[in-house]
Write a protein that holds these residues in place. Sequence first.
Motif, PDB file in Angstrom:
ATOM      1  N   GLY A 110       0.432  -1.072   0.232  1.00 20.35           N
ATOM      2  CA  GLY A 110      -0.192   0.166   0.300  1.00 20.35           C
ATOM      3  C   GLY A 110       0.853   1.239  -0.006  1.00 20.35           C
ATOM      4  N   CYS A 111       2.053   1.053  -0.067  1.00 16.05           N
ATOM      5  CA  CYS A 111       2.564   2.013   0.489  1.00 16.05           C
ATOM      6  C   CYS A 111       2.921   3.082  -0.851  1.00 16.05           C
ATOM      7  CB  CYS A 111       4.130   2.160   0.761  1.00 16.05           C
ATOM      8  SG  CYS A 111       5.124   3.350   0.896  1.00 16.05           S
ATOM      9  N   PRO A 112       2.409   4.463  -1.279  1.00 15.24           N
ATOM     10  CA  PRO A 112       2.812   5.114  -2.302  1.00 15.24           C
ATOM     11  C   PRO A 112       4.117   5.865  -2.588  1.00 15.24           C
ATOM     12  CG  PRO A 112       1.039   6.271  -0.549  1.00 15.24           C
ATOM     13  CD  PRO A 112       2.280   5.303   0.270  1.00 15.24           C
ATOM     14  N   VAL A 113       4.975   5.882  -1.278  1.00 16.38           N
ATOM     15  CA  VAL A 113       6.338   7.015  -1.368  1.00 16.38           C
ATOM     16  C   VAL A 113       6.634   6.804  -2.830  1.00 16.38           C
ATOM     17  CG1 VAL A 113       8.081   7.365  -0.264  1.00 16.38           C
ATOM     18  CG2 VAL A 113       5.890   6.401   0.884  1.00 16.38           C
ATOM     19  N   GLY A 121       7.813  -1.485  -5.591  1.00 17.08           N
ATOM     20  CA  GLY A 121       6.976  -2.310  -4.563  1.00 17.08           C
ATOM     21  C   GLY A 121       5.528  -1.314  -4.278  1.00 17.08           C
ATOM     22  N   GLY A 122       5.722  -1.792  -3.190  1.00 21.64           N
ATOM     23  CA  GLY A 122       3.957  -0.746  -2.727  1.00 21.64           C
ATOM     24  C   GLY A 122       2.791  -1.814  -3.251  1.00 21.64           C
ATOM     25  N   SER A 123       2.027  -0.419  -3.514  1.00 17.98           N
ATOM     26  CA  SER A 123       0.844   0.017  -3.842  1.00 17.98           C
ATOM     27  C   SER A 123       1.021  -0.253  -5.250  1.00 17.98           C
ATOM     28  CB  SER A 123       0.458   1.326  -3.942  1.00 17.98           C
ATOM     29  OG  SER A 123       1.103   2.420  -3.902  1.00 17.98           O
ATOM     30  N   ALA A 124       2.525  -0.106  -5.995  1.00 20.71           N
ATOM     31  CA  ALA A 124       2.220  -0.853  -7.189  1.00 20.71           C
ATOM     32  C   ALA A 124       2.475  -2.482  -8.121  1.00 20.71           C
ATOM     33  CB  ALA A 124       4.115  -0.109  -7.706  1.00 20.71           C
ATOM     34  N   LEU A 125       3.331  -3.381  -6.803  1.00 18.39           N
ATOM     35  CA  LEU A 125       3.491  -4.341  -6.878  1.00 18.39           C
ATOM     36  C   LEU A 125       2.579  -5.430  -7.626  1.00 18.39           C
ATOM     37  CD1 LEU A 125       6.028  -6.391  -5.283  1.00 18.39           C
ATOM     38  CD2 LEU A 125       3.954  -7.112  -6.059  1.00 18.39           C
ATOM     39  N   LYS A 151      -1.841  -5.456   3.510  1.00 19.15           N
ATOM     40  CA  LYS A 151      -2.352  -4.021   2.783  1.00 19.15           C
ATOM     41  C   LYS A 151      -2.561  -3.411   1.868  1.00 19.15           C
ATOM     42  CE  LYS A 151      -2.667  -0.268   5.947  1.00 19.15           C
ATOM     43  NZ  LYS A 151      -2.480   0.917   4.515  1.00 19.15           N
ATOM     44  N   MET A 152      -3.084  -3.299   1.255  1.00 15.07           N
ATOM     45  CA  MET A 152      -2.849  -2.964   0.274  1.00 15.07           C
ATOM     46  C   MET A 152      -4.073  -1.232   0.030  1.00 15.07           C
ATOM     47  SD  MET A 152      -5.242  -5.906  -2.057  1.00 15.07           S
ATOM     48  CE  MET A 152      -6.106  -5.938  -1.892  1.00 15.07           C
ATOM     49  N   ARG A 153      -4.045  -0.791  -1.402  1.00 16.63           N
ATOM     50  CA  ARG A 153      -4.988   0.501  -1.781  1.00 16.63           C
ATOM     51  C   ARG A 153      -5.809  -0.502  -2.848  1.00 16.63           C
ATOM     52  NH1 ARG A 153      -3.020   6.282  -0.971  1.00 16.63           N
ATOM     53  NH2 ARG A 153      -2.174   5.798   1.344  1.00 16.63           N
ATOM     54  N   LYS A 154      -6.439   0.735  -3.510  1.00 13.57           N
ATOM     55  CA  LYS A 154      -7.472   0.399  -4.485  1.00 13.57           C
ATOM     56  C   LYS A 154      -6.567   0.060  -6.241  1.00 13.57           C
ATOM     57  CE  LYS A 154     -10.964   3.008  -5.649  1.00 13.57           C
ATOM     58  NZ  LYS A 154     -10.903   4.054  -5.632  1.00 13.57           N
ATOM     59  N   GLY A 155      -5.154   0.576  -5.853  1.00 15.19           N
ATOM     60  CA  GLY A 155      -4.481   0.362  -7.418  1.00 15.19           C
ATOM     61  C   GLY A 155      -3.443   1.773  -7.874  1.00 15.19           C
ATOM     62  N   ILE A 156      -3.139   1.528  -8.823  1.00 15.13           N
ATOM     63  CA  ILE A 156      -2.214   2.714  -9.229  1.00 15.13           C
ATOM     64  C   ILE A 156      -2.974   3.931  -9.443  1.00 15.13           C
ATOM     65  CG2 ILE A 156      -0.600   3.379 -11.014  1.00 15.13           C
ATOM     66  CD1 ILE A 156       0.462   0.096 -10.926  1.00 15.13           C
ATOM     67  N   ASP A 157      -3.975   3.952  -9.762  1.00 16.03           N
ATOM     68  CA  ASP A 157      -4.813   4.915 -10.300  1.00 16.03           C
ATOM     69  C   ASP A 157      -6.051   4.647 -10.349  1.00 16.03           C
ATOM     70  OD1 ASP A 157      -3.942   4.164 -12.927  1.00 16.03           O
ATOM     71  OD2 ASP A 157      -2.823   5.523 -13.649  1.00 16.03           O
ATOM     72  N   ASP A 158      -6.751   5.437 -11.038  1.00  9.97           N
ATOM     73  CA  ASP A 158      -8.161   4.931 -11.502  1.00  9.97           C
ATOM     74  C   ASP A 158      -7.773   4.083 -12.370  1.00  9.97           C
ATOM     75  OD1 ASP A 158      -9.408   5.937  -9.188  1.00  9.97           O
ATOM     76  OD2 ASP A 158      -9.497   8.330 -10.575  1.00  9.97           O
ATOM     77  N   GLY A 182      -8.538   3.329   0.595  1.00  6.84           N
ATOM     78  CA  GLY A 182      -9.856   3.719  -0.537  1.00  6.84           C
ATOM     79  C   GLY A 182      -9.554   4.102  -1.365  1.00  6.84           C
ATOM     80  N   ARG A 183      -7.948   4.027  -1.277  1.00 12.78           N
ATOM     81  CA  ARG A 183      -7.198   5.841  -2.082  1.00 12.78           C
ATOM     82  C   ARG A 183      -6.200   4.649  -3.271  1.00 12.78           C
ATOM     83  NH1 ARG A 183      -7.010   8.584   2.627  1.00 12.78           N
ATOM     84  NH2 ARG A 183      -8.915  10.977   2.475  1.00 12.78           N
ATOM     85  N   THR A 184      -5.825   4.832  -4.022  1.00 10.84           N
ATOM     86  CA  THR A 184      -5.155   4.969  -5.163  1.00 10.84           C
ATOM     87  C   THR A 184      -3.540   5.556  -4.780  1.00 10.84           C
ATOM     88  OG1 THR A 184      -5.292   5.853  -6.536  1.00 10.84           O
ATOM     89  CG2 THR A 184      -6.845   4.601  -6.994  1.00 10.84           C
ATOM     90  N   ALA A 185      -2.653   4.615  -5.246  1.00 13.17           N
ATOM     91  CA  ALA A 185      -1.464   5.660  -5.243  1.00 13.17           C
ATOM     92  C   ALA A 185      -1.545   6.426  -5.588  1.00 13.17           C
ATOM     93  CB  ALA A 185      -0.040   4.303  -5.676  1.00 13.17           C
TER      94      ALA A 185
END
Length: 384
Positions: A110-113, A121-125, A151-158, A182-185
């Motif tokens: 889930g990391c967007p840094v 890595g993170g939310s890109a993976l 733990k993850m995010r919705k995705g990279i973008d919409d 509930g956010r994207t990277a």
Amino acid sequence: MSVTTSTPPALSIGPIALDAPVVLAPMAGITNTAFRRLCREYGAGLYVSEMITTRALVERTPETMRLISHHESETPRSVQLYGVDPAIVEQAVGILVDEDRADHIDLNFGCPVPKVTRRGGGSALPWKRDLFAAIVQRAVRRAGDIPVTVKMRKGIDDEHLTYLDAGRIAEDAGVAAVALHGRTAAQHYSGTADWDAIATLKQHVTSVPVLGNGDIWQAEDALRMVEHTGVDGVVVGRGCLGRPWLFGDLAAAFAGSGERHRPSLGEVADAFRRHAELLVEFFGEEDRACRDIRKHVAWYFKGYPIGGDARRSLAAVGSLAELDDLLGALDRAVPYDAAGIEGQRGRAGGARTPALPDGWLDSPELSPAQRAALIEDESDTRGG
């Protein structure tokens, strides 16, 4: 004030039964053992470590070994791992399991840094389904009886959403729970968390608990999220910055109580002093602990009229004795003012284009060149 809602039953993460369906989100530079211990003193839940780089753990760098340490009072012990090489992730999990260093392992997707996502890595993976599956499967298998969560995010973008596929893959791999921010990277921490997406994941993943993360600033927000999404529990990050008692509020809310902690300035000062004291114990150096506590000043004293000079002095404190003098000069009787104190905490920033490896979005499967590059990137041994 009482709140009537359909609250979730007691939450279990594998064999770990929690007193409250609440998880502290890992935050770099924040959720060290000092802050985790402070939060535990106020409430209940599962308190996760800062993000630990798997290669650094395998290489046993001194800073990483310190970051995975837990105080004897911390039960259950929870460690979050980050990595992009399935073999290295598996080795890192093995260290935690074989050396009895954790009771729960969380995998960070889930990391967007930018420094994380530009390495894939993170939310890109999760966009690379084969890589995501390999990491989760090998981690779960190596962990054995120790529960592994994602733990993850919705995705990279919409246009590149991953959370439903990732939720299914993680569930099939045998994770103990799945948490969704509930956010994207691309959103980073801006805008509003998409609780509808969390509800959709809850409907999609049915055999393990689903946890919701995003925009929980006070206990009532957690109750609203559960009501809106049907999740089994909540993950709290920025909402507890400078407010460790939020976990007590959350435990009370999920127990059906309307009791909430509304600290006076004196109580806030005491919590701040306790945090500094625990940091001294954690770092083993008073000077370093005082440097670290400075970043918490704005969060603890948000909304309290202590004056600019006092804030600047606290943000430059160099010793516990100096801190005691500064806190002693505050008017302890100043009451809680919800209008100035409650609401968003931490920097939201703005939306941004995620930093990604070259050609990352061309296919949801890894190319040979991308696979080789990811393994090479794991040579970075920095922890945290």
